[in-house]
Design an enzyme around this catalytic site. Sequence first.
Site, PDB file in Angstrom:
ATOM      1  N   LYS A  38       0.837  -1.202   0.000  1.00 18.56           N
ATOM      2  CA  LYS A  38       0.000   0.000   0.000  1.00 18.56           C
ATOM      3  C   LYS A  38       0.872   1.252   0.000  1.00 18.56           C
ATOM      4  O   LYS A  38       2.083   1.188   0.229  1.00 18.56           O
ATOM      5  CB  LYS A  38      -0.915  -0.008   1.226  1.00 18.56           C
ATOM      6  CG  LYS A  38      -0.184   0.029   2.551  1.00 18.56           C
ATOM      7  CD  LYS A  38      -1.145  -0.062   3.722  1.00 18.56           C
ATOM      8  CE  LYS A  38      -0.392  -0.038   5.049  1.00 18.56           C
ATOM      9  NZ  LYS A  38      -1.309  -0.090   6.208  1.00 18.56           N
ATOM     10  N   TYR A 264      13.550  31.291   4.995  1.00 16.31           N
ATOM     11  CA  TYR A 264      12.318  31.983   5.346  1.00 16.31           C
ATOM     12  C   TYR A 264      12.197  32.219   6.846  1.00 16.31           C
ATOM     13  O   TYR A 264      12.579  31.375   7.659  1.00 16.31           O
ATOM     14  CB  TYR A 264      11.108  31.165   4.894  1.00 16.31           C
ATOM     15  CG  TYR A 264      10.877  31.189   3.396  1.00 16.31           C
ATOM     16  CD1 TYR A 264      10.718  32.390   2.709  1.00 16.31           C
ATOM     17  CD2 TYR A 264      10.790  30.001   2.680  1.00 16.31           C
ATOM     18  CE1 TYR A 264      10.499  32.408   1.340  1.00 16.31           C
ATOM     19  CE2 TYR A 264      10.569  30.006   1.317  1.00 16.31           C
ATOM     20  CZ  TYR A 264      10.415  31.214   0.641  1.00 16.31           C
ATOM     21  OH  TYR A 264      10.192  31.215  -0.707  1.00 16.31           O
TER      22      TYR A 264
END
Length: 369
Positions: A38, A264
């Site tokens: 999965k 940032y």
Amino acid sequence: MSKAKETVLEIDLGALAHNYAYLKAKLKPDTKFMGVVKAFAYGSDSVAIAKKLQDLGVDYLAVAYVKEGVVLRKAGITVPILVLHPLPASFKKLIKHDLEPSIYSEKILLDFLRAAEEQGLGNYPVHLKFNTGLNRLGFREDEVEHVCNLVKGRKEIRVESVFSHLAASEDLNEAFFTKSQIAAYERITGMLDKGLGSKPLRHLLNTSGIINYPMAQYDMVRSGIGLYGYGNEAAIDKELRPVARLKTIISQINRIPAGETVGYNRKFTSQGPIVSATLPVGHADGIGRPYGKGKGYVVINEKRAYILGNVCMDMIMVDVTDIDCKAGDEVIVFGGESSAETLANHAGTISYELLTGISQRVKRVVLDE
């Protein structure tokens, strides 16, 4: 392995084969093996992994959702595929592609029986999921008789297996709870065998269960993270080989004077002259903001380089003051000797999250040596 020229996720099928053989060696010869593929095979490449497991002789594959199973069928995968969390909206596709549903509630059972009738099915394999303590999906123990009454005599389906999921098999401090789950599962399967008049396959163990509770391997086991090289404990990790290796390169070297900031929000301020390297990988690629501000690191020329300031969407900056490196040099984000588990722990998470979070925009390179 060639040197990286861009950000790539290398997928080592030789490592997968090694891990499969290691886990198989823990089992009785007649115990079946279900490989869990999965979430893009834990962030790698579900088709490449499924094909290799099929070649290695896996008995079953497991996915979370129907669309994941459809991808495998279209790629030519023929082994049985269990869908762990099917939803009624996808039942027609599930049936069309010969996928096998986990039936975990009365609603799902009745919805699937309705779909089976509409499609004119007969003897279609389904898997009954019981909740023994994880409290996520599954029928309760006190619903066994009711489930038997709903299923018995229905020609549209047959119960292929009965399974449950251990909640803490990797934590030996939780051994009492795990053994109580095993005991509950024993009671449930015993009642089901009598109520159904048949003996479906039984499977309970995940990777850590295979390692720590081999007495409960029953007819089949399910392994996800172990196949990809992680055993939830250091001693087992040494025996396994990571399948995925995330690599990138240095885009630019910068010399940062004392007092200047990086990135940032100016979350890093240089206390003295340092050298930074900018790398083309960021939170849009799966290296989340929790790895920033010195918690995460990469490996450049066999030395750790810690992340400076905030992780950007497409880039990170790392401290290479004490590392001899230049633009174009290869960088190991994780894999091989630089474990995804160790890196994840630095950010307060687990290898599962780091591995499955690698963006699909990262180029996959499949190696089969």
